[in-house]
Design a protein around this motif. Structure first.
Motif, PDB file in Angstrom:
ATOM      1  N   ALA A 101       0.829  -1.206   0.000  1.00  0.00           N
ATOM      2  CA  ALA A 101       0.000   0.000   0.000  1.00  0.00           C
ATOM      3  C   ALA A 101       0.866   1.259   0.000  1.00  0.00           C
ATOM      4  CB  ALA A 101      -0.923  -0.007   1.215  1.00  0.00           C
ATOM      5  N   GLY A 102       1.961   1.259   0.776  1.00  0.00           N
ATOM      6  CA  GLY A 102       2.848   2.423   0.798  1.00  0.00           C
ATOM      7  C   GLY A 102       3.518   2.659  -0.548  1.00  0.00           C
ATOM      8  N   ALA A 103       3.976   1.578  -1.178  1.00  0.00           N
ATOM      9  CA  ALA A 103       4.604   1.717  -2.496  1.00  0.00           C
ATOM     10  C   ALA A 103       3.594   2.190  -3.530  1.00  0.00           C
ATOM     11  CB  ALA A 103       5.214   0.385  -2.919  1.00  0.00           C
ATOM     12  N   ALA A 104       2.380   1.675  -3.471  1.00  0.00           N
ATOM     13  CA  ALA A 104       1.348   2.100  -4.413  1.00  0.00           C
ATOM     14  C   ALA A 104       0.998   3.567  -4.218  1.00  0.00           C
ATOM     15  CB  ALA A 104       0.100   1.233  -4.243  1.00  0.00           C
ATOM     16  N   MET A 105       0.990   4.033  -2.971  1.00  0.00           N
ATOM     17  CA  MET A 105       0.709   5.445  -2.727  1.00  0.00           C
ATOM     18  C   MET A 105       1.822   6.336  -3.257  1.00  0.00           C
ATOM     19  SD  MET A 105      -1.214   7.821  -1.782  1.00  0.00           S
ATOM     20  CE  MET A 105      -2.553   6.854  -1.066  1.00  0.00           C
ATOM     21  N   LEU A 106       3.081   5.902  -3.129  1.00  0.00           N
ATOM     22  CA  LEU A 106       4.194   6.669  -3.703  1.00  0.00           C
ATOM     23  C   LEU A 106       4.059   6.760  -5.220  1.00  0.00           C
ATOM     24  CD1 LEU A 106       7.245   5.385  -1.605  1.00  0.00           C
ATOM     25  CD2 LEU A 106       6.028   7.566  -1.401  1.00  0.00           C
ATOM     26  N   VAL A 107       3.668   5.657  -5.851  1.00  0.00           N
ATOM     27  CA  VAL A 107       3.442   5.663  -7.299  1.00  0.00           C
ATOM     28  C   VAL A 107       2.321   6.634  -7.653  1.00  0.00           C
ATOM     29  CG1 VAL A 107       2.641   4.284  -9.256  1.00  0.00           C
ATOM     30  CG2 VAL A 107       4.316   3.331  -7.662  1.00  0.00           C
ATOM     31  N   ALA A 108       1.241   6.603  -6.880  1.00  0.00           N
ATOM     32  CA  ALA A 108       0.100   7.484  -7.153  1.00  0.00           C
ATOM     33  C   ALA A 108       0.484   8.953  -7.003  1.00  0.00           C
ATOM     34  CB  ALA A 108      -1.058   7.134  -6.220  1.00  0.00           C
ATOM     35  N   LEU A 109       1.248   9.283  -5.955  1.00  0.00           N
ATOM     36  CA  LEU A 109       1.664  10.673  -5.751  1.00  0.00           C
ATOM     37  C   LEU A 109       2.627  11.131  -6.847  1.00  0.00           C
ATOM     38  CD1 LEU A 109       2.220  10.696  -1.885  1.00  0.00           C
ATOM     39  CD2 LEU A 109       0.365  11.798  -3.139  1.00  0.00           C
ATOM     40  N   ALA A 110       3.551  10.242  -7.224  1.00  0.00           N
ATOM     41  CA  ALA A 110       4.527  10.600  -8.267  1.00  0.00           C
ATOM     42  C   ALA A 110       3.849  10.866  -9.604  1.00  0.00           C
ATOM     43  CB  ALA A 110       5.565   9.489  -8.404  1.00  0.00           C
ATOM     44  N   ILE A 111       2.702  10.224  -9.832  1.00  0.00           N
ATOM     45  CA  ILE A 111       1.985  10.422 -11.090  1.00  0.00           C
ATOM     46  C   ILE A 111       1.013  11.599 -10.993  1.00  0.00           C
ATOM     47  CG2 ILE A 111       0.321   9.389 -12.697  1.00  0.00           C
ATOM     48  CD1 ILE A 111       1.537   6.669 -12.035  1.00  0.00           C
ATOM     49  N   SER A 112       0.249  11.650  -9.922  1.00  0.00           N
ATOM     50  CA  SER A 112      -0.886  12.573  -9.850  1.00  0.00           C
ATOM     51  C   SER A 112      -0.479  14.029  -9.630  1.00  0.00           C
ATOM     52  CB  SER A 112      -1.835  12.131  -8.725  1.00  0.00           C
ATOM     53  OG  SER A 112      -1.175  12.159  -7.469  1.00  0.00           O
ATOM     54  N   ILE A 113       0.497  14.285  -8.772  1.00  0.00           N
ATOM     55  CA  ILE A 113       0.843  15.675  -8.462  1.00  0.00           C
ATOM     56  C   ILE A 113       1.431  16.398  -9.675  1.00  0.00           C
ATOM     57  CG2 ILE A 113       2.357  17.144  -7.072  1.00  0.00           C
ATOM     58  CD1 ILE A 113       1.880  15.310  -4.727  1.00  0.00           C
ATOM     59  N   PRO A 114       2.460  15.874 -10.345  1.00  0.00           N
ATOM     60  CA  PRO A 114       2.961  16.594 -11.539  1.00  0.00           C
ATOM     61  C   PRO A 114       1.910  16.726 -12.643  1.00  0.00           C
ATOM     62  CG  PRO A 114       4.535  14.923 -10.820  1.00  0.00           C
ATOM     63  CD  PRO A 114       3.274  14.674 -10.062  1.00  0.00           C
ATOM     64  N   LEU A 115       1.162  15.632 -12.908  1.00  0.00           N
ATOM     65  CA  LEU A 115       0.176  15.691 -13.983  1.00  0.00           C
ATOM     66  C   LEU A 115      -0.972  16.631 -13.626  1.00  0.00           C
ATOM     67  CD1 LEU A 115      -0.077  11.987 -15.240  1.00  0.00           C
ATOM     68  CD2 LEU A 115       1.241  13.903 -16.187  1.00  0.00           C
ATOM     69  N   GLY A 116      -1.391  16.633 -12.359  1.00  0.00           N
ATOM     70  CA  GLY A 116      -2.470  17.529 -11.947  1.00  0.00           C
ATOM     71  C   GLY A 116      -2.081  18.990 -12.073  1.00  0.00           C
ATOM     72  N   ILE A 117      -0.855  19.323 -11.654  1.00  0.00           N
ATOM     73  CA  ILE A 117      -0.376  20.702 -11.780  1.00  0.00           C
ATOM     74  C   ILE A 117      -0.224  21.095 -13.244  1.00  0.00           C
ATOM     75  CG2 ILE A 117       1.559  22.233 -11.280  1.00  0.00           C
ATOM     76  CD1 ILE A 117       2.011  20.683  -8.708  1.00  0.00           C
TER      77      ILE A 117
END
Length: 305
Positions: A101-117
């Motif tokens: 779950a922690g690794a999946a959350m890191l993947v999600a943050l690495a994808i979502s924050i740059p793309l969202g901005i």
């Protein structure tokens, strides 16, 4: 702060009782546990003796009361498959689930924050349409299908990653990507909408008019003020990752709580099913409580209210 914590803890008491009742009812109607514990050629006398010794002949309310008392002592019964106490067996699998779950959350943050901005700063452009469409596709894509496709492509065809199991960093990559994709899709849209709201504020236009570099305006002014909804959705999605890793763990044979629960359901190991569901529910409640505390700390409006 103290009153806030006490209030939240008191609100958890009826929730815990509802959880214990739902778990007990589901298992109560799942079948006769005596048939699983005794061989098929066992006599009727042996079956009745075991039912009496286990308290299965007691009224429903008495069985439920005994179940609640056993839970308060940490006793969920003995696993019929592993022949050991169910609770230690479940707790033993928690580190693997937390790791995934922690690794999946890191993947999600690495994808979502740059793309969202990026999407918010390119509103209504082709980039924005591509990112928004990709997030919708990622949300609609089933985890088990994505996991199977990653296995076929990267584990079978190119042999870049292991097919299943746990032990090294390479074993973690494919399950983390599979589990984090749908969360990244959800968070990307949230980051985009929060950034759009923030970029339209007066202080952002004032900072830009004073000659502050646009990158600094976005990072230090706009993004910092979108952290409240981002932190909230991150902690809430973390509870979803912990409780929703069942399919991903089964696809990759990841030895976590999700795979243990699937195996217990297939084997009708009701003690493990009860312990697993209860522990997952407790984890979700604790993560939501932590979310409330973080929101209370970073948002002054809640303190004043």
């Amino acid at each position: 702060m103290k009153k806030f914590i006490i209030k939240r803890l008191l609100e958890l008491i009826p929730v815990l009782f509802i959880i214990t009742f739902v778990v007990f009812v589901l298992v109560y109607h799942a079948g006769d546990p005596v048939s699983l514990m005794l061989p098929e050629d066992a006599s009727q006398e042996d079956r009745e003796y075991m039912r009496e010794s286990l308290g299965l002949n007691d009224p429903f309310i008495v069985q439920y009361a005994n179940f609640v008392m056993d839970i308060t002592r940490g006793n969920f019964g003995t696993s019929t498959r592993y022949d050991m106490d169910a609770l230690p067996l479940v707790i033993e699998r928690l580190p693997a689930t937390f790791e995934l779950a922690g690794a999946a959350m890191l993947v999600a943050l690495a994808i979502s924050i740059p793309l969202g901005i990026w999407s918010a700063n390119r509103r209504n452009s082709y980039v924005d349409l591509f990112i928004t469409g990709g997030s919708v596709l990622g949300k609609a894509m089933p985890n088990f299908w994505l996991g199977i496709m990653l296995i076929l492509l990267l584990a079978v065809n190119y042999q870049a990653f292991p097919v299943s199991g746990r032990g090294t960093f390479m074993h973690l990559v494919l399950p983390a990507i599979t589990l984090g994709t749908s969360v990244a899709a959800e968070m990307t849209r949230l980051v985009r909408s929060s950034m759009l709201d923030t970029l339209g504020q007066d202080y952002i236009r004032t900072a830009s008019s004073k000659g502050v570099p646009y990158v600094k305006v976005v990072v230090y002014h706009a993004f910092r003020n979108t952290l409240i909804p981002v932190i909230t959705i991150t902690t809430l999605q973390l509870s979803i990752l912990v409780s929703g890793a069942i399919i991903t763990e089964s696809v990759f044979q990841w030895p976590g709580l999700g795979m243990l629960l699937v195996q217990a359901v297939n084997a009708r190991d009701m003690a493990v099913v009860q312990a697993s569901v209860f522990i997952i529910a407790i984890l979700v409640i604790l993560i939501n409580l932590i979310t409330d505390l973080i929101y209370f700390i970073i948002d002054p409006r809640i303190k004043h209210s």
